[in-house]
Every structure is written in structure tokens, then in C-alpha cells.
Motif scaffolding. Structure first.
Motif, PDB file in Angstrom:
ATOM      1  N   GLU A 308      35.756  28.982  38.824  1.00 42.93           N
ATOM      2  CA  GLU A 308      37.088  29.523  39.815  1.00 42.93           C
ATOM      3  C   GLU A 308      37.077  30.833  39.546  1.00 42.93           C
ATOM      4  O   GLU A 308      36.621  31.578  38.504  1.00 42.93           O
ATOM      5  CB  GLU A 308      38.196  28.707  39.669  1.00 42.93           C
ATOM      6  CG  GLU A 308      39.044  29.053  38.497  1.00 42.93           C
ATOM      7  CD  GLU A 308      40.362  27.955  38.468  1.00 42.93           C
ATOM      8  OE1 GLU A 308      40.336  27.337  39.316  1.00 42.93           O
ATOM      9  OE2 GLU A 308      41.060  28.311  37.678  1.00 42.93           O
ATOM     10  N   TYR A 309      37.535  31.667  40.694  1.00 38.27           N
ATOM     11  CA  TYR A 309      37.887  33.016  40.728  1.00 38.27           C
ATOM     12  C   TYR A 309      39.285  33.175  39.965  1.00 38.27           C
ATOM     13  O   TYR A 309      40.152  32.572  40.240  1.00 38.27           O
ATOM     14  CB  TYR A 309      37.948  33.509  41.891  1.00 38.27           C
ATOM     15  CG  TYR A 309      36.611  33.756  42.905  1.00 38.27           C
ATOM     16  CD1 TYR A 309      35.643  34.473  42.532  1.00 38.27           C
ATOM     17  CD2 TYR A 309      36.460  32.742  43.692  1.00 38.27           C
ATOM     18  CE1 TYR A 309      34.415  34.574  43.077  1.00 38.27           C
ATOM     19  CE2 TYR A 309      35.076  32.521  44.405  1.00 38.27           C
ATOM     20  CZ  TYR A 309      34.195  33.406  44.156  1.00 38.27           C
ATOM     21  OH  TYR A 309      32.968  33.478  44.866  1.00 38.27           O
ATOM     22  N   ARG A 310      39.284  34.162  38.939  1.00 33.10           N
ATOM     23  CA  ARG A 310      40.666  34.729  38.114  1.00 33.10           C
ATOM     24  C   ARG A 310      40.432  35.889  38.389  1.00 33.10           C
ATOM     25  O   ARG A 310      40.046  36.510  37.292  1.00 33.10           O
ATOM     26  CB  ARG A 310      40.566  34.030  36.846  1.00 33.10           C
ATOM     27  CG  ARG A 310      40.546  32.452  36.746  1.00 33.10           C
ATOM     28  CD  ARG A 310      40.662  31.670  35.519  1.00 33.10           C
ATOM     29  NE  ARG A 310      40.509  30.157  35.496  1.00 33.10           N
ATOM     30  CZ  ARG A 310      40.395  29.232  34.596  1.00 33.10           C
ATOM     31  NH1 ARG A 310      40.035  29.986  33.195  1.00 33.10           N
ATOM     32  NH2 ARG A 310      40.456  28.197  34.804  1.00 33.10           N
ATOM     33  N   GLY A 311      40.816  36.820  39.097  1.00 35.13           N
ATOM     34  CA  GLY A 311      40.618  37.971  39.432  1.00 35.13           C
ATOM     35  C   GLY A 311      42.222  38.845  39.482  1.00 35.13           C
ATOM     36  O   GLY A 311      43.069  38.237  39.442  1.00 35.13           O
ATOM     37  N   GLY A 382      29.742  38.907  31.696  1.00 36.88           N
ATOM     38  CA  GLY A 382      29.702  37.834  32.784  1.00 36.88           C
ATOM     39  C   GLY A 382      30.844  37.937  33.755  1.00 36.88           C
ATOM     40  O   GLY A 382      31.271  36.555  34.251  1.00 36.88           O
ATOM     41  N   MET A 383      31.515  38.986  33.919  1.00 39.24           N
ATOM     42  CA  MET A 383      32.401  39.141  34.872  1.00 39.24           C
ATOM     43  C   MET A 383      31.916  39.586  36.390  1.00 39.24           C
ATOM     44  O   MET A 383      31.080  40.470  36.354  1.00 39.24           O
ATOM     45  CB  MET A 383      33.659  40.012  34.293  1.00 39.24           C
ATOM     46  CG  MET A 383      34.524  39.552  32.937  1.00 39.24           C
ATOM     47  SD  MET A 383      35.189  40.792  32.380  1.00 39.24           S
ATOM     48  CE  MET A 383      36.952  40.897  33.435  1.00 39.24           C
ATOM     49  N   GLU A 384      32.642  39.337  37.295  1.00 38.13           N
ATOM     50  CA  GLU A 384      32.253  39.895  38.582  1.00 38.13           C
ATOM     51  C   GLU A 384      32.972  41.028  38.928  1.00 38.13           C
ATOM     52  O   GLU A 384      33.971  41.279  38.327  1.00 38.13           O
ATOM     53  CB  GLU A 384      32.674  38.769  39.736  1.00 38.13           C
ATOM     54  CG  GLU A 384      31.497  37.809  39.953  1.00 38.13           C
ATOM     55  CD  GLU A 384      31.690  37.079  41.351  1.00 38.13           C
ATOM     56  OE1 GLU A 384      32.097  37.466  42.312  1.00 38.13           O
ATOM     57  OE2 GLU A 384      31.173  35.930  41.342  1.00 38.13           O
ATOM     58  N   LEU A 385      32.248  41.956  39.665  1.00 41.62           N
ATOM     59  CA  LEU A 385      33.014  43.329  39.791  1.00 41.62           C
ATOM     60  C   LEU A 385      32.874  43.649  41.505  1.00 41.62           C
ATOM     61  O   LEU A 385      31.573  43.433  42.139  1.00 41.62           O
ATOM     62  CB  LEU A 385      32.346  44.562  39.279  1.00 41.62           C
ATOM     63  CG  LEU A 385      32.738  46.022  39.438  1.00 41.62           C
ATOM     64  CD1 LEU A 385      32.481  46.504  40.877  1.00 41.62           C
ATOM     65  CD2 LEU A 385      34.277  45.990  38.916  1.00 41.62           C
ATOM     66  N   ARG A 645      43.307  27.457  30.328  1.00 40.21           N
ATOM     67  CA  ARG A 645      43.205  27.109  28.947  1.00 40.21           C
ATOM     68  C   ARG A 645      41.655  26.727  28.987  1.00 40.21           C
ATOM     69  O   ARG A 645      41.113  27.076  27.565  1.00 40.21           O
ATOM     70  CB  ARG A 645      43.831  25.479  28.817  1.00 40.21           C
ATOM     71  CG  ARG A 645      43.486  24.893  29.530  1.00 40.21           C
ATOM     72  CD  ARG A 645      44.401  23.376  29.346  1.00 40.21           C
ATOM     73  NE  ARG A 645      44.439  22.219  30.253  1.00 40.21           N
ATOM     74  CZ  ARG A 645      44.981  22.275  31.196  1.00 40.21           C
ATOM     75  NH1 ARG A 645      45.928  22.835  31.799  1.00 40.21           N
ATOM     76  NH2 ARG A 645      44.488  21.092  32.110  1.00 40.21           N
ATOM     77  N   ASN A 646      40.817  26.631  29.613  1.00 38.00           N
ATOM     78  CA  ASN A 646      39.489  26.684  29.751  1.00 38.00           C
ATOM     79  C   ASN A 646      39.065  27.954  30.382  1.00 38.00           C
ATOM     80  O   ASN A 646      39.268  28.370  31.371  1.00 38.00           O
ATOM     81  CB  ASN A 646      38.898  25.464  30.672  1.00 38.00           C
ATOM     82  CG  ASN A 646      39.242  24.226  29.868  1.00 38.00           C
ATOM     83  OD1 ASN A 646      39.295  24.005  28.720  1.00 38.00           O
ATOM     84  ND2 ASN A 646      39.339  23.114  30.866  1.00 38.00           N
ATOM     85  N   ARG A 647      38.050  28.753  29.681  1.00 39.91           N
ATOM     86  CA  ARG A 647      37.657  29.987  30.332  1.00 39.91           C
ATOM     87  C   ARG A 647      36.689  29.550  31.518  1.00 39.91           C
ATOM     88  O   ARG A 647      36.040  28.538  31.551  1.00 39.91           O
ATOM     89  CB  ARG A 647      36.598  30.578  29.210  1.00 39.91           C
ATOM     90  CG  ARG A 647      35.997  31.812  29.893  1.00 39.91           C
ATOM     91  CD  ARG A 647      35.519  32.841  28.996  1.00 39.91           C
ATOM     92  NE  ARG A 647      36.726  33.479  28.204  1.00 39.91           N
ATOM     93  CZ  ARG A 647      37.540  34.595  28.704  1.00 39.91           C
ATOM     94  NH1 ARG A 647      37.004  34.899  29.778  1.00 39.91           N
ATOM     95  NH2 ARG A 647      38.417  34.933  27.734  1.00 39.91           N
ATOM     96  N   ALA A 648      36.694  30.320  32.381  1.00 42.49           N
ATOM     97  CA  ALA A 648      36.157  29.930  33.910  1.00 42.49           C
ATOM     98  C   ALA A 648      35.300  31.112  34.117  1.00 42.49           C
ATOM     99  O   ALA A 648      35.305  32.187  33.648  1.00 42.49           O
ATOM    100  CB  ALA A 648      37.007  29.810  34.921  1.00 42.49           C
ATOM    101  N   VAL A 649      34.210  30.631  34.755  1.00 40.95           N
ATOM    102  CA  VAL A 649      32.809  31.796  35.242  1.00 40.95           C
ATOM    103  C   VAL A 649      33.115  31.478  36.899  1.00 40.95           C
ATOM    104  O   VAL A 649      33.971  30.537  37.155  1.00 40.95           O
ATOM    105  CB  VAL A 649      31.530  31.131  35.022  1.00 40.95           C
ATOM    106  CG1 VAL A 649      31.218  31.232  33.631  1.00 40.95           C
ATOM    107  CG2 VAL A 649      31.141  29.777  35.482  1.00 40.95           C
ATOM    108  N   THR A 650      32.893  32.457  37.450  1.00 39.82           N
ATOM    109  CA  THR A 650      33.068  32.395  39.080  1.00 39.82           C
ATOM    110  C   THR A 650      31.895  31.663  39.604  1.00 39.82           C
ATOM    111  O   THR A 650      30.809  31.219  38.829  1.00 39.82           O
ATOM    112  CB  THR A 650      32.828  33.885  39.630  1.00 39.82           C
ATOM    113  OG1 THR A 650      31.595  34.243  39.541  1.00 39.82           O
ATOM    114  CG2 THR A 650      33.930  34.771  38.915  1.00 39.82           C
TER     115      THR A 650
END
Length: 850
Positions: A308-311, A382-385, A645-650
Motif C-alpha cells: 500500500e502507499y504510505r507517503g 525501494g521507495m517511490e518518488l 507493523r508490517n513494512r509495505a511496498v507500493t
């Protein structure tokens, strides 16, 4: 979570009523925030957790309160020192006036952050301000609720009011519910109904459990908080969290139920301790503990998807690669996986400008390419910009860099209002807007965007201020290009006259100009960078954007032009409407913008907003803005047992990785939650896990199309039992992730128009960007190059200014309709948990009103 005391939907910009004296010479009012930027007409409390001083400017008044609760000094110099073990009351505008008229050296001042109430007394109070009464004028009983009226309704089925107010239900002399309109009237009870200013007063002060007394003869409504009100509030909170846990179990949400149950057990223990507490200090300790465990239980009663997005939005201030790396790492460690970087502000760009362009780089950066540095540091993790790009907004008249802006260099490009001015004579008088109807302007912006898409490896490009300036008496679009175009089409020369028979056509004409430009941007993306997400910042409530700022973005969504929608849901009410944006997005991604910058909201509030948005179908959240997310220590609530609590990728940075993570999560969800709770049998569990393993193998091999087909087949094979419905939700989200890759990423729906003259004729209701207050009076130099931080109609009307605070004040525009002051990065310092209570014994450590 629902609050012990009523939730504010927006910062109340003007303290309209300061309630009456209640004990001896006591005077009471509501504070607007704790350890946050001091806005126009706001009263803010600063305690030692904020720092050594308040960091305010000279445009207010401040009272320093010592550890014994007495006022040490009063000053108008600003930047007041915060006494050890005490706090500072800081007021601006009307709050400054109230402070100077009611607070004197030697007075006792108590702050109750559960309710946000400040009590000023000439004698010490044994209860330290825990108990208080508030009085407001009553306009009548069973009468029409007109502008700013407070009315009591009784003896009928419901109040019959519209959505522009706020109501509380009273039974047995106590408030039993808060919020809503046209609500049922209890037998033997009544409803207190407020509109406008009176609605704000109820939102700010009414809480379940408080005593309520209404006197038609005296024309008053009095609310009283006593010890029983706290207990009733506790009981409602515990009941609400238990209901949430029960609902989560019934739907097989993937939560740590043992941990949540332990929190509820502790809540009940502290409630009992409160009842037997012998001293005020002991009661405060119990309340702080209850606050802590309520927040923990609420945070844990949430799913934590690994995709999910966490931005976070941010305005960069770093001038070296090392500084950028450090800041990106801080955000990464705090759970963020997407950064939205403001690429144009201060009338300039943050990166070197294209050769020959009328853009210039902001001189603050000294030639350093901060955009490029952020991209590389994000991708390394691994983060979106995402580029956050204001479109037609191009600075402010007071900016030191204004002469470097395209708006200044090209007078013919400037948007013109009905007064013939290029800047507003009413609201937002400093805002500089380019003319959306100018083909030169559109071509110039598209050339800039083409250059950015070509030169930088960005993941998303976010359209902000994609609209006209807000109509507030001043109306925009009266330049020769727009007027002549409308005259050519309709044979009418438009003037500002909303009552005119042709006005609707005039509104739609300007909506179509904006829509046409969005279509051109979509076409550019499809040509140059189809894999880059086209994003749009839009309002948090579907209401008046089409009428007031000529932004008909429902058309953009209908045509499939927007890949990721970012509704600015900066209030509790706006977040509650997330489902509307999800429905309008028609399967495209939605990340709800959360207002962490708002002084009335803390980390626990952000968790509640996040859980609400995701629960209504959002694909994640975006925080406005990064510095306040860090300063309020939101990670302490989101990580651990919280929704991060779980790290997320987009879902878009690496589709294969996202799909694999979602499959692993689905398998764990079945094994660790659904099966143990009896949602599936052992044989069904094994069959589902075998299916998921098969899909996972296809994703690993990069066979996205085959994985999609296999997942679709698995979804079709599920039964309608509650346990398998939970699996269905996981797999349907997986299908959405895979479908974007299968479609080739990016891409529009219908073919976009070619230019300003080729605009669609169809339309549908649009949304509005919501403004959430005004802190411009407390920020200096916001557009001077870098963010500068200093202290700071009637009931039946359908107009937004008739009472709906979630979308009534669009005057700021752009990012949530922010004014120049709101756009600044206001440093907000986190409140400590109960462990810090001993250091500030007379202050609740969390305000529960926000």
C-alpha cells in the motif's frame, strides 16, 4: 478512535465565544492545539516537550505558567521561554485579546488536554481544572435553525435539519451522542442543534457523558463536565473498542487479538482505579493510562497490508546529498515508502531549470539538484518518488523570488478576475495564477513537464492547483482569451452574475478548459513516460469544486486519465467520505491525504484516520506533511502493533515484488488468523494454500499474465462464507496490482484532446479541495525561497458556507486549499506518553478533542 470528547473536523480559525465564569472568578476557553504552529486567532498551549521556547513571533501575547500553575509573566515579544514543569499560553488575534483581558500575573491557569479546556482562576483549584461548565446562547426551541443558531428540538420524531450543522442528543440530563444532523429525538429527551458558529461550539465542547441544561427563559445552553462524565466517556470508549474487536473477528481481519484483549483488560483496570482514586493527581494518572491503552488498542485493531502507499508530502530544505540521505532514511525508518516532493515553490524550481526556460532554480539550493538526490536516495531504499507540481499557481506577490517566476516575466499569462485584477481583492490576495485558457501557458507547462519526465527517473507526477483560483466575489477567467472564446460559442460576453441564465454555461466552459489541459497532460505521459503515475491532488469532499474553482475532476476519472488519486482528507469528516473517492476512481488507485499538520490531531488520530480510509477501500495514505509526521512521532503509533507493523511496498514500484508480498500475506492471513478463528476448515486451508503457492511461483517467474489468470480463477472458486470472503479481499487486491502490469502501466482510458480548443463537452459533478484553517498571519517569508517557520446563510441553504466545515473554506487552494502560511512547514512537536506525566503534573498529555 472515537474520542472521549467531540472530534473537531477542522481548526476553528476564530474563537467566537469565550464561555462564562463558572467557579468564583474562573474564566474558561478552548485551546486550538498543543505544541503546534500558532495560527491566526488561535490559542495554543506549549509545554516543555516542545522545547525551550515557543518559537512564536511578536504578533501575539503569551502567558508563562510555572510548575505551581501560576502565571509568572505575560509578554508580547514572542518566543517565550517555557517554564520547567509548566507551560505557555500563546494567543494571536482574538485569542490574544482574550488572553490579555482575562489572564494576569499571579492567576492560576489549568489546561485539560482531554477536552482542550483552559481554566483561569484567581484561586488554586483542587481539581486542577478537571471539572468545568460552559455556557452558550440559545436561540429558541423547535424553531427554524438559521445562520449561527443554537436550537433545542423536542417532542417530535427528528430535528428535520440539513447537513450544514452539528447536533447532540440528551437523555436523562446527559449527552448520549454527538454529531450528525436530522437525528432522531429520544423519548423524554431532546436534541441540541447548532449551525455555523454554534455548530463549531458544539463540536469543540460537547462530549458523551457531560451534563446538559437548556433554559428557554434565560436563553442559555450549559454543558458541565464532572467526574461522572469521565466515567461515562470511558465506558463508551471501552464499549466502542470492544465492538470494533468483535467486528474485526467476525470479518477475520488480520490483527493481534491477544494483544488487543490485553489492552482492553488494562483499560478496565484503569477505569476502576479512577473511581477509587483519592487525589486529582491519581485521577490524572488513570486518565493518561486510559488514553494510552485506548490508543494502543485502536492502533492494533487494524490490518497491516504489505502492499500500500504510505507517503508524505514535503518541501525540501536540504542542500547536500548527505542531508537528503539522512532525511529519507528517517522517513523510511518511520514507515514511509513514498515521498511527494514539492518541485515548484517560491516562484521557482528546486532543480536546475531547462535551458532557455522562463523557470529558474531557487537560489537557496545554490545549484544543488535536490530533486535528483531525493530520487536516488528513495530508489536505493525501494521507495517511490513523486513530483508534487503546482500547475497554474505560480507563487505569491510578496515572494522575494517573484521576479524570477514565469508569472512575473509574462504579464499576458496572468489570470484575470472580474475586477480586471491579476490578483484577488478578497481572499488569497497574494496568490499568483497563470491563465489556464492561454495556449502559450499550457504549452510552456507541458514543455516543462516533458523535460522533467525525460531528465528524471520519477515514479509519479502529481498535479496540484489544477484549477482556477477560488471564487469569492472575485471570479477568474475574464481575460480576453477566455471571454472571447465564450462569446464566440454562446454569443454572450460573460460578467460576474451567478444568477444569470447563462451562468451554468460559463461555469462549464471554464471546467472544460481545465479538463482539456488534464487530457493534454495524459497524452504527454502516454507518449513520453507511460510507466509514470499521473496523480492528482483533489478535495476531501465531493461538493463545490465544479462551481467555485471550475475543477470537474470526476470527468478525469471517468475517462481513466488519473492513475492515483490523492484526496486531501484533512478532517475526520473528510476521511469518512473516502468511499466516495474510491467509487469515483473506478478501480484506479486512491491514497487518502491525512492532515497530520493540523494542531488538533495527534499520532493516535492519524491512526484512526488511516484505519478509516483503508477500511473504505483506499490503497494507502499520504501525510501532509513530512516534518509534522516525524515531529509528532507518528511512527510510535503506526509501527509496533499499529497499521504499519508490517513494512509495505507500493503496488506500483515493483509489481512482481508487490504481488509476491501480497501472496505471502494472504497465506499467513489464512494460517495465522482465518483458520484459528474457525473461518475455514483444515481441508479448505490446505487447498487455498496450494493455490496461493501456485500463483506465487508464476509471479516469481515474472509471468504476470498467467499469475493474473490464476488469481482470477482462484477468486471465482471461493465460496461466500465469511472466512473465504476475507481471502477474496486479499486476492482481489492482488488482481488490481497485477492488472496494472498486465495493461502495460500508465495509459489513459479515452484518447485525450489535442489542445485548449479541443475540450470535452460532457461533465459531471466535481469535488472541492478542502481548506482547513488559516495560519498565514504567523508565517513570514513562506514564498521567499525556503519554508520559514515562525510561531506561528440559513439552514436550508445548500451552499458550502452555510455550515459544512469540511469543505466550506476553499479560499487557500492547491494542497488542501492551503494559504501561504499553511503551506509552510510548521514544526509540531509530539506529546509524550503517560511516562512524562510526572514532569507536567497538571497537564493531560494528550488532547482528546481532535
Amino acid at each position: 478512535m472515537k474520542k472521549l470528547f467531540a472530534a473537531l473536523t477542522a481548526i476553528i480559525a476564530v474563537i467566537a465565544i469565550f464561555p462564562a465564569v463558572v467557579f468564583a472568578e474562573d474564566v474558561i476557553c478552548s485551546a486550538d492545539g498543543v505544541n503546534t504552529g500558532r495560527g491566526e486567532n488561535q490559542l495554543i498551549v506549549y509545554n516543555p516537550l516542545f522545547g525551550d521556547t515557543t518559537m512564536t513571533n511578536e504578533w501575539g501575547a503569551e502567558a508563562a505558567v510555572g510548575s505551581d500553575g501560576r502565571v509568572i509573566r505575560i509578554s508580547t515579544a514572542g518566543n517565550e521561554s517555557i517554564p520547567e514543569g509548566g507551560f505557555v499560553l500563546s494567543g494571536h488575534g482574538t485569542a490574544k485579546t482574550w488572553l490579555t483581558e482575562n489572564v494576569s500575573v499571579g492567576d492560576y491557569v489549568y489546561f485539560n488536554s482531554v477536552s482542550g479546556i483552559v481554566t483561569v482562576s484567581d484561586e488554586p483549584r483542587a481539581d486542577a481544572g478537571m471539572e468545568y461548565s460552559l455556557t452558550h446562547a440559545l436561540n429558541g426551541v423547535n424553531i427554524y435553525r438559521s445562520t449561527d443558531f443554537m436550537v433545542v428540538y423536542t417532542g417530535q420524531a427528528a430535528t428535520g435539519t440539513n447537513e450544514w450543522g452539528y447536533e447532540v442528543t440528551v437523555s436523562g440530563g446527559r449527552i448520549t451522542s454527538v454529531g450528525g444532523n436530522n437525528i432522531a429525538i429520544p423519548s423524554g429527551g431532546y436534541v441540541i442543534s447548532g449551525h455555523g458558529e454554534s455548530a463549531d461550539w458544539l463540536r469543540n465542547n460537547a462530549a458523551v457523558g457531560m451534563k446538559a441544561e437548556c433554559s428557554a427563559s434565560d436563553g442559555t445552553v450549559t454543558l458541565t463536565c464532572d467526574a461522572e462524565a469521565y466515567v461515562i466517556g470511558f465506558d463508551k470508549e471501552i464499549s466502542d473498542i470492544e465492538a470494533r474487536i468483535s467486528a474485526a473477528r467476525a470479518e477475520y481481519d488480520y490483527c493481534d487479538y491477544d494483544y488487543i484483549d490485553s489492552c482492553v483488560k488494562e483499560l478496565k483496570k484503569q477505569r476502576s482505579a479512577f473511581l477509587s482514586a483519592a487525589t486529582t493527581s491519581d485521577k490524572y494518572e488513570c486518565i493518561n493510562a486510559i488514553e494510552e491503552y485506548l490508543a494502543k488498542a485502536s492502533a492494533a485493531c487494524s490490518v497491516s497490508r504489505p502492499v500500500e502507499y504510505r507517503g508524505a508530502w514535503l518541501r525540501p530544505v536540504q542542500t547536500t546529498r548527505a542531508e537528503v540521505a539522512d532525511y529519507v532514511q528517517r522517513l523510511y525508518d518511520a514507515g514511509i515508502n513514498t515521498i511527494c516532493i514539492e518541485t515548484q515553490f517560491g516562484s521557482t524550481l528546486i532543480c536546475p531549470a531547462p535551458e532557455g526556460s522562463d523557470w529558474e532554480q531557487n537560489p537557496y539550493f545554490g545549484g544543488f539538484d535536490v530533486l535528483g538526490a531525493y530520487i536516488e536516495e528513495c530508489h536505493a531504499r525501494g521507495m517511490e518518488l513523486h513530483i508534487w507540481m503546482p500547475v497554474f499557481y505560480c507563487g505569491h506577490t510578496g515572494a522575494s523570488n517573484l521576479t524570477a517566476s514565469p508569472w512575473y516575466k509574462n504579464p499576458s499569462w496572468q489570470s484575470v478576475n472580474n475586477s480586471g485584477s491579476t490578483v484577488s481583492v478578497n481572499s488569497d490576495s497574494t496568490f499568483c495564477f497563470l491563465n489556464p485558457a492561454s495556449e502559450e501557458v499550457q504549452d510552456f507547462l507541458l514543455d516543462t513537464y516533458r523535460w522533467l519526465l525525460t531528465e528524471y527517473d520519477i515514479d509519479g507526477f502529481e498535479l496540484d492547483y489544477i484549477r482556477y483560483q477560488y471564487r469569492d466575489g472575485d471570479d477568474y477567467g475574464y481575460d480576453d482569451i477566455t471571454v472571447s472564446g465564450f462569446r464566440s460559442k454562446y454569443g454572450i460576453t460573460p460578467v460576474y452574475d451567478p444568477s444569470a441564465s447563462w451562468w451554468e454555461d460559463w461555469v462549464q466552459y471554464r471546467c472544460d478548459i481545465i479538463t482539456g489541459f488534464v487530457g493534454r497532460v495524459r497524452a504527454l505521459f502516454d507518449e513520453v513516460s507511460p510507466g509514470t503515475l499521473l496523480c492528482a491532488d483533489v478535495g476531501g469532499a465531493i461538493s463545490s469544486a465544479r462551481e467555485y474553482i471550475y475543477q470537474d475532476y470526476s470527468v478525469w476519472l471517468e475517462k481513466g486519465w488519473i492513475d492515483l488519486l490523492k484526496p486531501m482528507s484533512y478532517s475526520t469528516d473528510s476521511v469518512a467520505l473516502t468511499y466516495e473517492k474510491v467509487a469515483a476512481a473506478k478501480g484506479k488507485y486512491v491514497a487518502a491525504g491525512l492532515g497530520v499538520f493540523e494542531g488538533v490531531y495527534d499520532a493516535a488520530d492519524m491512526v484512526e484516520h488511516c484505519v478509516t480510509a483503508v477500511g473504505q477501500g483506499a490503497d494507502g495514505v499520504m501525510f501532509f506533511e513530512a516534518s509534522t509526521y516525524l515531529a509528532k512521532d507518528c511512527a510510535s503509533m503506526f509501527l509496533g502493533a499499529g497499521p504499519f507493523r508490517n513494512r509495505a511496498v507500493t503496488p506500483t514500484f515493483n509489481v512482481s515484488a508487490a504481488a509476491k508480498a501480497m501472496l505471502e500475506y494472504t497465506a499467513e492471513h489464512i494460517t495465522d488468523c482465518i483458520y484459528p478463528l474457525g473461518g475455514v476448515t483444515a481441508s479448505s486451508r490446505d487447498a487455498l494454500l496450494n493455490t496461493i503457492n501456485g500463483i506465487s511461483g508464476l509471479v516469481t517467474a515474472g509471468e504476470i499474465g498467467a499469475a493474473y489468470d490464476a488469481a482470477a480463477s482462484a477468486v471465482n472458486g471461493l465460496s461466500s462464507s465469511a472466512g473465504e470472503e476475507a481471502v477474496r479481499k486479499d486476492l482481489e487486491y492482488l488482481l488490481r496490482i497485477l492488472s496494472r502490469a498486465e495493461a502495460g502501466s500508465g495509459g489513459s482510458g479515452e484518447n485525450p484532446p489535442d489542445g485548449p480548443s479541443d475540450i470535452p463537452d460532457d461533465s459531471s459533478a466535481g469535488n472541492t479541495e478542502a481548506s482547513d484553517g488559516n495560519i498565514s498571519a504567523e508565517v513570514s517569508g513562506n514564498e521567499s525561497g525556503v519554508p520559514s517557520v515562525s510561531g506561528g446563510s440559513g439552514d436550508n441553504s445548500a451552499a458550502p458556507d452555510s455550515g459544512d466545515r469540511s469543505d466550506a473554506s476553499e479560499s487557500g487552494g492547491g494542497h488542501g486549499g492551503l494559504t501561504a502560511g499553511q503551506t509552510a512547514l510548521v514544526i509540531v512537536f509530539a506529546l509524550a506518553a503517560a511516562a512524562a506525566a510526572a514532569a507536567v503534573p497538571l497537564i493531560f498529555l494528550r488532547r482528546r478533542k481532535g
